[in-house]
Design a protein around this motif. Structure first.
Motif, PDB file in Angstrom:
ATOM      1  N   ARG A 210      49.500  27.309  33.924  1.00  0.00           N
ATOM      2  CA  ARG A 210      50.423  26.181  34.084  1.00  0.00           C
ATOM      3  C   ARG A 210      50.947  26.052  35.509  1.00  0.00           C
ATOM      4  O   ARG A 210      51.684  25.106  35.808  1.00  0.00           O
ATOM      5  N   GLN A 211      50.571  26.965  36.385  1.00  0.00           N
ATOM      6  CA  GLN A 211      51.031  26.935  37.772  1.00  0.00           C
ATOM      7  C   GLN A 211      49.985  26.246  38.642  1.00  0.00           C
ATOM      8  O   GLN A 211      48.813  26.612  38.636  1.00  0.00           O
ATOM      9  N   SER A 212      50.396  25.243  39.399  1.00  0.00           N
ATOM     10  CA  SER A 212      49.478  24.559  40.320  1.00  0.00           C
ATOM     11  C   SER A 212      49.189  25.448  41.518  1.00  0.00           C
ATOM     12  O   SER A 212      49.992  26.315  41.875  1.00  0.00           O
ATOM     13  N   GLY A 213      48.059  25.230  42.154  1.00  0.00           N
ATOM     14  CA  GLY A 213      47.709  26.015  43.344  1.00  0.00           C
ATOM     15  C   GLY A 213      46.218  26.035  43.585  1.00  0.00           C
ATOM     16  O   GLY A 213      45.452  25.221  43.034  1.00  0.00           O
ATOM     17  N   LEU A 214      45.779  26.985  44.444  1.00  0.00           N
ATOM     18  CA  LEU A 214      44.371  27.139  44.788  1.00  0.00           C
ATOM     19  C   LEU A 214      43.712  28.109  43.818  1.00  0.00           C
ATOM     20  O   LEU A 214      44.223  29.211  43.594  1.00  0.00           O
ATOM     21  N   PHE A 215      42.552  27.706  43.290  1.00  0.00           N
ATOM     22  CA  PHE A 215      41.832  28.534  42.335  1.00  0.00           C
ATOM     23  C   PHE A 215      40.325  28.440  42.618  1.00  0.00           C
ATOM     24  O   PHE A 215      39.838  27.428  43.134  1.00  0.00           O
ATOM     25  N   GLN A 216      39.625  29.499  42.250  1.00  0.00           N
ATOM     26  CA  GLN A 216      38.174  29.497  42.298  1.00  0.00           C
ATOM     27  C   GLN A 216      37.650  28.928  40.990  1.00  0.00           C
ATOM     28  O   GLN A 216      38.066  29.332  39.907  1.00  0.00           O
ATOM     29  N   ILE A 217      36.694  27.987  41.096  1.00  0.00           N
ATOM     30  CA  ILE A 217      36.020  27.467  39.905  1.00  0.00           C
ATOM     31  C   ILE A 217      34.515  27.545  40.139  1.00  0.00           C
ATOM     32  O   ILE A 217      34.052  27.712  41.281  1.00  0.00           O
ATOM     33  N   GLN A 218      33.764  27.417  39.059  1.00  0.00           N
ATOM     34  CA  GLN A 218      32.300  27.433  39.165  1.00  0.00           C
ATOM     35  C   GLN A 218      31.724  26.493  38.110  1.00  0.00           C
ATOM     36  O   GLN A 218      31.446  26.900  36.977  1.00  0.00           O
ATOM     37  N   PRO A 219      31.543  25.219  38.474  1.00  0.00           N
ATOM     38  CA  PRO A 219      30.910  24.293  37.531  1.00  0.00           C
ATOM     39  C   PRO A 219      29.487  24.741  37.208  1.00  0.00           C
ATOM     40  O   PRO A 219      28.868  25.511  37.958  1.00  0.00           O
ATOM     41  N   GLN A 220      28.949  24.246  36.127  1.00  0.00           N
ATOM     42  CA  GLN A 220      27.615  24.632  35.698  1.00  0.00           C
ATOM     43  C   GLN A 220      26.576  24.230  36.741  1.00  0.00           C
ATOM     44  O   GLN A 220      26.544  23.104  37.222  1.00  0.00           O
ATOM     45  N   GLY A 221      25.727  25.199  37.119  1.00  0.00           N
ATOM     46  CA  GLY A 221      24.684  24.948  38.098  1.00  0.00           C
ATOM     47  C   GLY A 221      25.159  24.898  39.531  1.00  0.00           C
ATOM     48  O   GLY A 221      24.413  24.475  40.419  1.00  0.00           O
ATOM     49  N   SER A 222      26.393  25.326  39.791  1.00  0.00           N
ATOM     50  CA  SER A 222      26.953  25.261  41.140  1.00  0.00           C
ATOM     51  C   SER A 222      27.470  26.634  41.547  1.00  0.00           C
ATOM     52  O   SER A 222      27.910  27.418  40.698  1.00  0.00           O
ATOM     53  N   PRO A 223      27.435  26.956  42.839  1.00  0.00           N
ATOM     54  CA  PRO A 223      28.093  28.182  43.293  1.00  0.00           C
ATOM     55  C   PRO A 223      29.607  28.041  43.215  1.00  0.00           C
ATOM     56  O   PRO A 223      30.130  26.919  43.154  1.00  0.00           O
ATOM     57  N   PRO A 224      30.357  29.151  43.198  1.00  0.00           N
ATOM     58  CA  PRO A 224      31.819  29.059  43.142  1.00  0.00           C
ATOM     59  C   PRO A 224      32.390  28.396  44.405  1.00  0.00           C
ATOM     60  O   PRO A 224      31.826  28.516  45.491  1.00  0.00           O
TER      61      PRO A 224
END
Length: 419
Positions: A210-224
């Motif tokens: 619930r806290q906004s900010g910078l996060f690492q994500i990794q969509p399908q077929g994509s690098p983080p």
């Protein structure tokens, strides 16, 4: 007869140069020193300097030889006149001093002989200068060839060097550097997580974040990659654009808009390829937050579907939104707007490049409906033509009102929700 000071200076300089070369040739070899290779710029400056010196000496000798030739002709004419005066018995205008040589002899025999000797010496020196000039020119040609060989070897080394991964796009090491996304200091809260990374900010929200900010994500077929997540009561949204102070130049080419650029903690553009990887084939909702120069705010939300690079990252829109953004006629892909930059023109105007005429990259319709990636103005420009190059949204404040700040966010949804 006195030689001109410039001619004497040239002879002294040439004699000193020849003596220095002979002294260097006969001197004992100096003790060995660690090799130092001059740079190409140093050698080029030296070669050009020697060439200029050679040209200057050559021009000086030619000019001096011309002056001596003119003096020889004047003295010869004077000698002939004096001989005519003695033959006819006409007294000279200037009486001779007792014991002085006849004027005809001095002017007709001694002076021309001295001049001829000087001219001979000048010809010899001119020949030496010319030879030196040719040698310097030859050395410069050798330097240029060596420089080309060095460049060729550097290119070979660059091809052998491993490529680096930059924002998910593999680029050769020798490729022209484009503006890219700055990496903030410190790790994202989930950067060291051993669990699988979320595919977007919405999945983070569903996992309890619930806290906004910078996060690492990794969509399908994509690098983080790193994103700004804004958590609201409606779920997790990914910030894809922010304009607030003009600290980042948004007038960038296609490749920059594709990969992303700027500072995720300030002004930035996430990157078309990253945005497409977040929404994929699911579609999503686009939120646009606008702020004028009086502090008033406007928020817009509408369903969108972003195509891949094969469609020029076209936005597929519903009819009301398409009309507001300048799409009045359906294309082969329906009501859609392709993305355009100044070096890749995909807008709906056949007679004008909207990105080049205005500024920045955007989903341009007919140039006059919106452009949130335009030029940032710290103060309101006086000229109307200049104001239209700024960030504007015609449906709110008009085409000629440059906005103060903008933020764009996207949230991936299921196809049935985005339709």
């Amino acid at each position: 007869m006195r030689c001109a000071p410039t001619a004497g200076a040239a002879l002294v300089l040439c004699a000193a140069t020849a003596g220095l070369l002979r002294a260097q040739a006969g001197a004992a070899p100096p003790p060995p020193e660690p090799p130092r290779f001059a740079s190409w710029d140093e050698m080029n400056v030296l070669a050009h300097g020697l060439l200029q010196l050679g040209r200057g000496l050559h021009e000086h000798v030619e000019r001096t030889r011309g002056q001596l030739g003119a003096l020889e002709r004047r003295l010869a004419a004077c000698g002939a006149a004096c001989q005519t005066s003695e033959t006819t018995g006409v007294p000279s205008a200037h009486p001779q001093r007792p014991g002085a040589a006849p004027a005809a002899a001095a002017g007709g025999e001694v002076a021309p002989e001295i001049l001829r000797d000087l001219q001979t010496q000048l010809k010899v020196q001119n020949g030496r200068i010319h030879q030196l000039f040719l040698k310097v020119a030859q050395q410069q040609r050798h330097l240029e060839k060596q420089h080309l060989r060095i460049q060729h070897l550097q290119n070979k080394i660059a091809l052998l060097a491993p490529t680096h991964l930059d924002n998910g796009v593999i680029q050769p090491a020798t490729k022209k550097r484009l503006p890219k996304m700055a990496q903030p200091s410190g790790l994202a809260p989930n950067a060291t997580s051993l669990h699988k990374l979320p595919k977007d900010c919405q999945e983070l929200f569903e996992d309890g974040q619930r806290q906004s900010g910078l996060f690492q994500i990794q969509p399908q077929g994509s690098p983080p990659f790193l994103v700004n997540c804004e958590m609201t009561s409606e779920g997790g949204w990914t910030v894809i654009q922010r304009r607030q102070d003009g600290s980042v130049d948004f007038n960038q080419p296609w490749e920059a808009y594709k990969a992303g650029f700027g500072d995720p903690q300030g002004e930035f553009w996430l990157g078309l390829e990253k945005i497409h990887s977040i929404t994929g084939d699911r579609g999503g909702r686009l939120a646009v937050q606008l702020q004028d120069r009086d502090g008033n705010a406007k928020s817009l939300k509408f369903p969108v579907h972003l195509g891949g690079e094969d469609t020029a990252y076209s936005l597929q829109l519903t009819a009301p939104v398409a009309s507001e953004l300048g799409v009045s006629v359906a294309t082969s892909n329906g009501l859609s707007l392709p993305f355009s930059t100044w070096d890749q023109d995909h807008d709906l105007r056949g007679d004008l490049n909207c990105a080049k005429s205005l500024s920045g990259g955007w989903w341009f319709g007919t140039c006059g409906h919106s452009n949130l990636n335009g030029q940032y103005f710290h103060s309101m420009p006086h000229q109307r033509q200049q104001r239209k190059k700024g960030m504007f949204w015609k449906g709110w404040r008009g085409r000629y009102y440059p906005l103060q700040a903008t933020t764009m966010l996207i949230q991936a949804t299921e196809d049935k929700e985005a339709s």
